[in-house]
Motif scaffolding. Structure first.
Motif, PDB file in Angstrom:
ATOM      1  N   VAL A  81      72.169  13.865  71.764  1.00 31.86           N
ATOM      2  CA  VAL A  81      71.304  12.684  71.829  1.00 31.86           C
ATOM      3  C   VAL A  81      70.061  12.895  70.961  1.00 31.86           C
ATOM      4  N   SER A  82      69.487  14.098  71.028  1.00 35.53           N
ATOM      5  CA  SER A  82      68.313  14.398  70.203  1.00 35.53           C
ATOM      6  C   SER A  82      68.657  14.295  68.718  1.00 35.53           C
ATOM      7  N   LEU A  83      69.776  14.900  68.333  1.00 40.33           N
ATOM      8  CA  LEU A  83      70.177  14.891  66.925  1.00 40.33           C
ATOM      9  C   LEU A  83      70.410  13.467  66.428  1.00 40.33           C
ATOM     10  N   ILE A  84      71.144  12.685  67.208  1.00 45.28           N
ATOM     11  CA  ILE A  84      71.435  11.304  66.811  1.00 45.28           C
ATOM     12  C   ILE A  84      70.152  10.476  66.758  1.00 45.28           C
ATOM     13  N   GLY A  85      69.305  10.637  67.782  1.00 43.63           N
ATOM     14  CA  GLY A  85      68.063   9.871  67.836  1.00 43.63           C
ATOM     15  C   GLY A  85      67.132  10.179  66.678  1.00 43.63           C
ATOM     16  N   TYR A  86      66.987  11.470  66.346  1.00 38.45           N
ATOM     17  CA  TYR A  86      66.106  11.860  65.247  1.00 38.45           C
ATOM     18  C   TYR A  86      66.652  11.396  63.896  1.00 38.45           C
ATOM     19  N   ILE A  87      67.979  11.471  63.724  1.00 38.08           N
ATOM     20  CA  ILE A  87      68.575  11.009  62.468  1.00 38.08           C
ATOM     21  C   ILE A  87      68.341   9.512  62.299  1.00 38.08           C
ATOM     22  N   TYR A  88      68.473   8.768  63.389  1.00 42.50           N
ATOM     23  CA  TYR A  88      68.245   7.324  63.305  1.00 42.50           C
ATOM     24  C   TYR A  88      66.781   7.022  62.957  1.00 42.50           C
ATOM     25  N   GLN A  89      65.865   7.780  63.525  1.00 45.28           N
ATOM     26  CA  GLN A  89      64.452   7.567  63.236  1.00 45.28           C
ATOM     27  C   GLN A  89      64.129   7.825  61.771  1.00 45.28           C
ATOM     28  N   GLU A  90      64.812   8.802  61.163  1.00 41.31           N
ATOM     29  CA  GLU A  90      64.532   9.160  59.766  1.00 41.31           C
ATOM     30  C   GLU A  90      65.287   8.289  58.770  1.00 41.31           C
ATOM     31  N   ARG A  91      66.526   7.925  59.102  1.00 37.53           N
ATOM     32  CA  ARG A  91      67.388   7.262  58.129  1.00 37.53           C
ATOM     33  C   ARG A  91      67.762   5.840  58.505  1.00 37.53           C
ATOM     34  N   GLY A  92      67.516   5.449  59.731  1.00 35.70           N
ATOM     35  CA  GLY A  92      67.839   4.099  60.151  1.00 35.70           C
ATOM     36  C   GLY A  92      69.320   3.858  60.362  1.00 35.70           C
ATOM     37  N   SER A  93      70.116   4.919  60.349  1.00 35.29           N
ATOM     38  CA  SER A  93      71.560   4.808  60.534  1.00 35.29           C
ATOM     39  C   SER A  93      72.100   6.144  61.025  1.00 35.29           C
ATOM     40  N   ILE A  94      73.173   6.089  61.821  1.00 36.86           N
ATOM     41  CA  ILE A  94      73.812   7.332  62.273  1.00 36.86           C
ATOM     42  C   ILE A  94      75.253   7.405  61.751  1.00 36.86           C
ATOM     43  N   GLU A  95      75.543   6.653  60.706  1.00 38.54           N
ATOM     44  CA  GLU A  95      76.910   6.594  60.198  1.00 38.54           C
ATOM     45  C   GLU A  95      77.409   7.962  59.759  1.00 38.54           C
ATOM     46  N   SER A  96      76.560   8.734  59.079  1.00 36.53           N
ATOM     47  CA  SER A  96      77.000  10.030  58.548  1.00 36.53           C
ATOM     48  C   SER A  96      77.307  11.018  59.660  1.00 36.53           C
ATOM     49  N   ILE A  97      76.428  11.121  60.651  1.00 38.78           N
ATOM     50  CA  ILE A  97      76.657  12.075  61.737  1.00 38.78           C
ATOM     51  C   ILE A  97      77.803  11.607  62.627  1.00 38.78           C
ATOM     52  N   SER A  98      77.964  10.316  62.810  1.00 37.90           N
ATOM     53  CA  SER A  98      79.078   9.790  63.599  1.00 37.90           C
ATOM     54  C   SER A  98      80.406  10.113  62.933  1.00 37.90           C
ATOM     55  N   LEU A  99      80.470   9.918  61.614  1.00 34.58           N
ATOM     56  CA  LEU A  99      81.693  10.221  60.874  1.00 34.58           C
ATOM     57  C   LEU A  99      82.020  11.703  60.958  1.00 34.58           C
ATOM     58  N   CYS A 100      81.000  12.539  60.883  1.00 41.17           N
ATOM     59  CA  CYS A 100      81.192  13.985  60.975  1.00 41.17           C
ATOM     60  C   CYS A 100      81.774  14.369  62.338  1.00 41.17           C
ATOM     61  N   ILE A 101      81.200  13.841  63.394  1.00 39.87           N
ATOM     62  CA  ILE A 101      81.635  14.185  64.750  1.00 39.87           C
ATOM     63  C   ILE A 101      83.048  13.685  65.024  1.00 39.87           C
ATOM     64  N   LEU A 102      83.313  12.443  64.659  1.00 42.65           N
ATOM     65  CA  LEU A 102      84.620  11.860  64.963  1.00 42.65           C
ATOM     66  C   LEU A 102      85.726  12.440  64.086  1.00 42.65           C
ATOM     67  N   ARG A 152      63.725   9.137  72.801  1.00 40.80           N
ATOM     68  CA  ARG A 152      64.430   9.549  71.587  1.00 40.80           C
ATOM     69  C   ARG A 152      65.377   8.465  71.098  1.00 40.80           C
ATOM     70  N   VAL A 153      65.719   7.549  71.979  1.00 40.13           N
ATOM     71  CA  VAL A 153      66.717   6.529  71.663  1.00 40.13           C
ATOM     72  C   VAL A 153      66.028   5.189  71.441  1.00 40.13           C
ATOM     73  N   ASP A 154      66.197   4.637  70.248  1.00 43.18           N
ATOM     74  CA  ASP A 154      65.652   3.325  69.928  1.00 43.18           C
ATOM     75  C   ASP A 154      66.594   2.232  70.433  1.00 43.18           C
ATOM     76  N   GLN A 155      66.019   1.100  70.796  1.00 37.66           N
ATOM     77  CA  GLN A 155      66.826  -0.006  71.306  1.00 37.66           C
ATOM     78  C   GLN A 155      67.865  -0.444  70.270  1.00 37.66           C
ATOM     79  N   GLN A 156      67.492  -0.397  68.997  1.00 41.18           N
ATOM     80  CA  GLN A 156      68.405  -0.815  67.941  1.00 41.18           C
ATOM     81  C   GLN A 156      69.548   0.178  67.725  1.00 41.18           C
ATOM     82  N   LEU A 157      69.412   1.384  68.289  1.00 45.76           N
ATOM     83  CA  LEU A 157      70.437   2.409  68.131  1.00 45.76           C
ATOM     84  C   LEU A 157      71.609   2.201  69.085  1.00 45.76           C
TER      85      LEU A 157
END
Length: 262
Positions: A81-102, A152-157
């Protein structure tokens, strides 16, 4: 540069420790240290420091999320959750980390099943499914993270987080379907692990009609959801893998029109 170099050394050490067969207490403390380092160094330094090892971090975190120890599983969920939340705060998207995990999830699922089988815990498909319940519960915990309780989690996330977790559940379903398609109670662990690592379902091509009690519309829906997530542009092999599995399901159920469509 010096801070990034220090961060690389720290995260390499944590990755080495998490990869070792340690006690649950040691794993818990190491995961806690990793989360603390991520918070202190920042996600950009983390991503630059781990580089090509990001997928290995994904494997480790997913493995910890399937731990029978609640404390280890909860800490792994917290780190993700921390990793995803921080990535979203910096990049505005979690597509890269989601693709990596899945992308590495099927490999992790196959390895967890194989380890349980070697330990003598698997005697039937019900046992196979039970061996993955901690991971399913962990994905549900990630999805249930609320911005009202966790800053750590934005509503838009939330929509992207929901997509990640539900696709993860669908991929777990898909791996179980592939095993059932193999049509054997005696799982060939070497072939199973190799198939998941290579991203192909060719090992399960010796198809036979599935017993009526194992045929569910939800199987097709899960595999289609997994295939739909992956893009032709960024993850062609993963998409083709699940489309081929969907075709195998239709063949085993003698749904020839659906086979032609897929």
């Amino acid at each position: 540069y010096e801070l990034e170099k220090l961060g690389k050394s720290v995260f390499d050490l944590f990755l080495h420790l998490l990869s070792a067969p340690l006690s649950s207490v040691t794993l818990l403390r190491t995961l806690g240290g990793s989360a603390h380092a991520l918070d202190k160094f920042g996600v950009l330094i983390f991503l630059n420091a781990v580089g090509n090892q990001l997928q290995h971090w994904g494997r480790i975190v997913l493995t910890m999320m399937n731990s029978m120890e609640l404390s280890v599983r909860s800490m792994a969920v917290d780190f993700l959750v921390s990793l995803i939340g921080y990535i979203y705060q910096e990049r505005g998207s979690i597509e890269s980390i989601s693709l990596c995990i899945l992308s590495v999830l099927p490999e992790v699922v196959a390895r967890e099943i194989a380890l349980c089988s070697v330990s003598g815990l698997i005697k039937s498909m019900e046992d196979v499914e039970s061996s993955l319940w901690p991971l399913r519960r962990a994905f549900a915990d990630v999805e249930d993270t609320s911005p009202l309780d966790d800053d750590r989690v934005d509503q838009q996330l939330i929509p992207s987080l929901t997509t990640l977790c539900r696709t993860g559940q669908a991929i777990i379903d898909g791996v179980l379907v592939e095993i059932r398609l193999k049509g054997s109670a005696e799982l060939d662990l070497d072939k199973l692990t190799t198939a998941q690592h290579c991203g192909h379902s060719t090992v399960f091509r010796q198809l036979r009609p599935l017993p009526p009690e194992t045929v569910f519309d939800a199987d097709e829906e899960s595999i289609l959801e997994a295939a739909t997530y992956f893009s032709y542009d960024t993850s062609l092999m993963q998409k083709l893998r699940w489309l081929c599995t969907l075709t195998d399901v239709h063949v085993s159920k003698k749904q020839w029109a659906e086979v032609a469509e897929s």
